[in-house]
Design a protein around this motif. Sequence first.
Motif, short mmCIF file in Angstrom:
data_model
loop_
_atom_site.label_atom_id
_atom_site.label_comp_id
_atom_site.label_asym_id
_atom_site.label_seq_id
_atom_site.Cartn_x
_atom_site.Cartn_y
_atom_site.Cartn_z
N THR A 192 -4.53 -4.80 -8.39
CA THR A 192 -5.18 -3.57 -8.85
C THR A 192 -4.28 -2.39 -8.49
O THR A 192 -3.73 -2.34 -7.40
N MET A 193 -4.12 -1.45 -9.41
CA MET A 193 -3.28 -0.29 -9.15
C MET A 193 -4.02 0.71 -8.26
O MET A 193 -5.11 1.17 -8.60
N VAL A 194 -3.42 1.04 -7.12
CA VAL A 194 -3.96 2.03 -6.19
C VAL A 194 -2.82 2.98 -5.84
O VAL A 194 -1.80 2.54 -5.32
N PHE A 195 -2.99 4.25 -6.14
CA PHE A 195 -1.93 5.25 -5.93
C PHE A 195 -0.64 4.84 -6.65
O PHE A 195 0.45 4.99 -6.11
N GLY A 196 -0.77 4.26 -7.84
CA GLY A 196 0.40 3.90 -8.64
C GLY A 196 1.11 2.64 -8.19
O GLY A 196 2.21 2.37 -8.65
N ARG A 197 0.50 1.85 -7.30
CA ARG A 197 1.14 0.63 -6.80
C ARG A 197 0.18 -0.54 -6.96
O ARG A 197 -1.00 -0.42 -6.64
N LEU A 226 -11.97 0.99 -3.07
CA LEU A 226 -11.46 -0.17 -3.80
C LEU A 226 -12.40 -1.36 -3.64
O LEU A 226 -12.69 -2.07 -4.59
N PHE A 227 -12.90 -1.56 -2.44
CA PHE A 227 -13.80 -2.68 -2.15
C PHE A 227 -15.26 -2.23 -2.11
O PHE A 227 -16.05 -2.70 -1.29
N SER A 228 -15.64 -1.33 -3.00
CA SER A 228 -16.99 -0.76 -2.97
C SER A 228 -18.08 -1.81 -3.24
O SER A 228 -19.21 -1.64 -2.81
N ASP A 229 -17.75 -2.89 -3.94
CA ASP A 229 -18.74 -3.94 -4.22
C ASP A 229 -18.82 -4.98 -3.11
O ASP A 229 -19.54 -5.97 -3.23
N LEU A 267 0.83 -1.20 0.00
CA LEU A 267 0.00 0.00 0.00
C LEU A 267 0.87 1.26 0.00
O LEU A 267 1.95 1.28 0.58
N SER A 268 0.36 2.29 -0.63
CA SER A 268 1.03 3.60 -0.63
C SER A 268 0.99 4.17 0.78
O SER A 268 0.06 3.92 1.55
#
Length: 194
Positions: free
Chosen positions: A123-128, A80-83, A68-69
Amino acid sequence: MYVYLCKTLIHVIVFQTKDAAKKALVLDGADMDGFYLKIQPYKSNRLHKTDFTPEIIEGYNRIYIGNLSWDITEDDLRNLFSDCKISSIRFGTDKVTGDFKGYAHADFDDGASLNIALKLDQTMVFGRPVRIRCAVPAKEVDKKTSLKPVMKKDERKQIGESAKKKRRTCYVCGVPGHLSSSCPKNVASPGIEK
């Protein structure tokens, strides 16, 4: 083919052709200013890491979220886990300093949400690319860190943001938010493997 030369240090030299490597191997035992060369084919003695992926345990709906960033918030993970039906999110922190350690755990209300979350691995989150795996139940793991919510940015400044920022800054380019091993400026020269 890899060959290393040894004077006082070990050097790994990568040759573009097998013929060039074979010519270098012929120099084994040659004198170089009073030092004798030891030239041998490179043999890796490092064990390859296995990708540890725990199996799903029925009724245990917790995941590990890694890579994580440093700037991520609980709201970002909820997006990210909205579903998924999330019951709680906890960020891993150091017991002594309280510093965020780059990972979190999320609990879900049901197994269906857990399965949806596991599909979001890389999954890319904050470029990671985030690493998502089933969490191992606590009784099977030696707890080295405590899981607490990450402090807001304003709270971090009160504790001493400068010390934390120094450790979170890339050593190659000086930009915070990623490690030097994943720095875009840290590109190996062609033909050289690490």
